[in-house]
Design a protein around this motif. Structure first.
Motif, PDB file in Angstrom:
ATOM      1  N   GLN A  59       0.861  -1.177   0.000  1.00  0.00           N
ATOM      2  CA  GLN A  59       0.000   0.000   0.000  1.00  0.00           C
ATOM      3  C   GLN A  59       0.901   1.232   0.000  1.00  0.00           C
ATOM      4  OE1 GLN A  59      -3.473  -1.900  -0.115  1.00  0.00           O
ATOM      5  NE2 GLN A  59      -3.470   0.259   0.124  1.00  0.00           N
ATOM      6  N   ASP A  63      -2.687   6.023  -0.103  1.00  0.00           N
ATOM      7  CA  ASP A  63      -3.847   5.290  -0.615  1.00  0.00           C
ATOM      8  C   ASP A  63      -5.127   5.587   0.152  1.00  0.00           C
ATOM      9  OD1 ASP A  63      -2.461   4.150  -2.678  1.00  0.00           O
ATOM     10  OD2 ASP A  63      -2.373   2.143  -1.812  1.00  0.00           O
ATOM     11  N   LYS A  92      -9.673   4.237  -8.264  1.00  0.00           N
ATOM     12  CA  LYS A  92      -8.269   4.634  -8.419  1.00  0.00           C
ATOM     13  C   LYS A  92      -8.127   6.047  -8.957  1.00  0.00           C
ATOM     14  CE  LYS A  92      -4.821   2.915  -8.240  1.00  0.00           C
ATOM     15  NZ  LYS A  92      -3.781   3.157  -7.278  1.00  0.00           N
ATOM     16  N   ALA A  95      -7.113   8.872  -6.660  1.00  0.00           N
ATOM     17  CA  ALA A  95      -5.738   8.982  -6.159  1.00  0.00           C
ATOM     18  C   ALA A  95      -5.016  10.139  -6.849  1.00  0.00           C
ATOM     19  CB  ALA A  95      -4.988   7.677  -6.422  1.00  0.00           C
TER      20      ALA A  95
END
Length: 143
Positions: A59, A63, A92, A95
């Protein structure tokens, strides 16, 4: 129970039409080999002999910005790819475009690295999300 509703050896292209455009990478590893799979790459492993497999999920410290471990209404690895479920790439996309990574110093290895287990990372992610939410409320004058 795997984490994908798609059976990679016999993909149902009616249920998963986007798989018709997937570029596959195949490889074989032998005794003593190690395979690094980059973050968020989907993969399948077929073992045809006796073996031992170990997964280390790396990770990134940031995250928590896109992954809410307490929200099972949107993050459930067994449902990714299912009809009506949030696409993993949508998660995602929350991010940052890039994240700072620190390389190991010359001559160092991971033998003395302290790893954080998944439960500890979930606690860390939840704490960071709560802290960020509190900061956002304070910035708006709401307490």
């Amino acid at each position: 129970r795997g984490s994908s509703p798609v059976h990679q050896n016999a993909v149902d292209l009616t249920a998963f039409p986007a798989f018709a455009n997937v570029s596959w990478i195949r490889g074989e590893i032998s005794a003593g080999d190690m395979l690094y799979i980059p973050h968020s790459y989907w993969h399948q492993v077929n073992s045809f002999d006796r073996n031992l497999g170990v997964n280390l999920w790396w990770q990134h410290a940031e995250d928590w910005r896109w992954w809410d471990p307490e929200n099972r209404e949107e993050y459930d690895t067994t449902r990714f790819g299912s009809e009506g479920w949030i696409p993993f790439n949508e998660l995602k996309s929350r991010a940052p475009a890039s994240a700072k990574c620190t390389a190991l110093s010359s001559g160092k290895d991971l033998s003395k690295t302290r790893f954080m287990d998944e439960t500890a990372f979930k606690r860390y992610a939840s704490k960071m999300r709560a802290k960020a939410a509190k900061g956002a409320k304070g910035a708006k004058g709401e307490l």
